[in-house]
Design a protein around this motif. Structure first.
Motif, PDB file in Angstrom:
ATOM      1  N   LEU A 110      32.726  38.187  45.990  1.00 24.40           N
ATOM      2  CA  LEU A 110      32.187  37.757  47.130  1.00 24.40           C
ATOM      3  C   LEU A 110      31.054  38.551  47.774  1.00 24.40           C
ATOM      4  CD1 LEU A 110      35.311  36.603  48.970  1.00 24.40           C
ATOM      5  CD2 LEU A 110      33.800  35.197  48.281  1.00 24.40           C
ATOM      6  N   PHE A 111      31.025  39.961  47.663  1.00 25.50           N
ATOM      7  CA  PHE A 111      30.265  40.864  48.223  1.00 25.50           C
ATOM      8  C   PHE A 111      28.888  40.974  47.223  1.00 25.50           C
ATOM      9  CE2 PHE A 111      33.537  42.793  50.782  1.00 25.50           C
ATOM     10  CZ  PHE A 111      32.823  42.736  51.822  1.00 25.50           C
ATOM     11  N   ILE A 112      28.899  40.564  45.988  1.00 25.74           N
ATOM     12  CA  ILE A 112      27.921  40.440  45.002  1.00 25.74           C
ATOM     13  C   ILE A 112      27.175  39.191  45.470  1.00 25.74           C
ATOM     14  CG2 ILE A 112      27.099  39.895  42.734  1.00 25.74           C
ATOM     15  CD1 ILE A 112      29.485  42.063  41.751  1.00 25.74           C
ATOM     16  N   GLY A 113      27.956  37.870  45.596  1.00 23.38           N
ATOM     17  CA  GLY A 113      27.377  36.658  45.794  1.00 23.38           C
ATOM     18  C   GLY A 113      26.467  36.849  47.227  1.00 23.38           C
ATOM     19  N   ALA A 114      27.235  37.515  48.317  1.00 18.75           N
ATOM     20  CA  ALA A 114      26.604  37.597  49.729  1.00 18.75           C
ATOM     21  C   ALA A 114      25.219  38.329  49.572  1.00 18.75           C
ATOM     22  CB  ALA A 114      27.652  38.456  50.347  1.00 18.75           C
ATOM     23  N   ARG A 115      25.335  39.279  48.532  1.00 20.57           N
ATOM     24  CA  ARG A 115      23.850  39.948  48.483  1.00 20.57           C
ATOM     25  C   ARG A 115      22.967  39.063  47.795  1.00 20.57           C
ATOM     26  NH1 ARG A 115      23.733  43.896  51.727  1.00 20.57           N
ATOM     27  NH2 ARG A 115      25.347  45.392  51.506  1.00 20.57           N
ATOM     28  N   PHE A 116      23.228  38.119  46.881  1.00 19.44           N
ATOM     29  CA  PHE A 116      22.321  37.085  46.480  1.00 19.44           C
ATOM     30  C   PHE A 116      21.916  36.126  47.241  1.00 19.44           C
ATOM     31  CE2 PHE A 116      23.724  38.696  42.107  1.00 19.44           C
ATOM     32  CZ  PHE A 116      22.618  38.789  41.760  1.00 19.44           C
TER      33      PHE A 116
END
Length: 148
Positions: A110-116
């Motif tokens: 989720l945090f990786i996806g949020a950054r993208f």
């Protein structure tokens, strides 16, 4: 393959025995899923899952340009959908090793996806989104709001 080969890891990491804490954590779990559901409808549930785009394509309806809005929960955090998922993944009275691995993996995802997603939203909405980023926390509400 993942479901076919899945092996549970039932060893306990923690287990809450106090009835009040058990009820509290179970309530938080359901609150998390409630936030997820509400957040999907606030940002167009049907667009989120690609249904609106598919229907528009089938009807030969031109795509509308996205508009920047911050309804209800989006005034508090930029990604309430992710917040709801995180609450639902972590609020449990009985955390097994398998559940912990799942919660950790999904949290990182989720945090990786949020950054993208944040990067794409800055490109799409420019300075308006940058200002929103400076005013509203990504997943956790800001206690100290700084205004430009």
């Amino acid at each position: 393959m993942m479901f076919w080969l899945w092996q549970p890891i039932p060893h306990s990491v923690w287990e809450v025995e106090a009835a009040w804490a058990n009820v509290l954590l179970t309530g938080l779990f359901w609150l998390g899923w409630g936030i997820v559901l509400l957040a999907t409808f606030l940002i167009s549930h049907f667009e989120l899952f690609g249904l609106k785009q598919a229907i528009d394509r089938w009807r030969n309806t031109p795509q509308q340009a996205p508009t920047f809005r911050t309804p209800l929960l989006y005034k508090i955090v930029r990604h309430p959908l992710y917040l709801g998922f995180l609450i639902a993944f972590w609020a449990t009275p009985h955390m097994t090793v398998g559940h912990l691995v799942f919660a950790l993996g999904m949290s990182v995802y989720l945090f990786i996806g949020a950054r993208f997603e944040e990067r794409d939203l800055v490109v799409l909405f420019g300075e308006r989104y940058r200002s929103y980023q400076s005013e509203v926390g990504m997943v956790v509400p800001r206690l100290n709001k700084t205004r430009r």
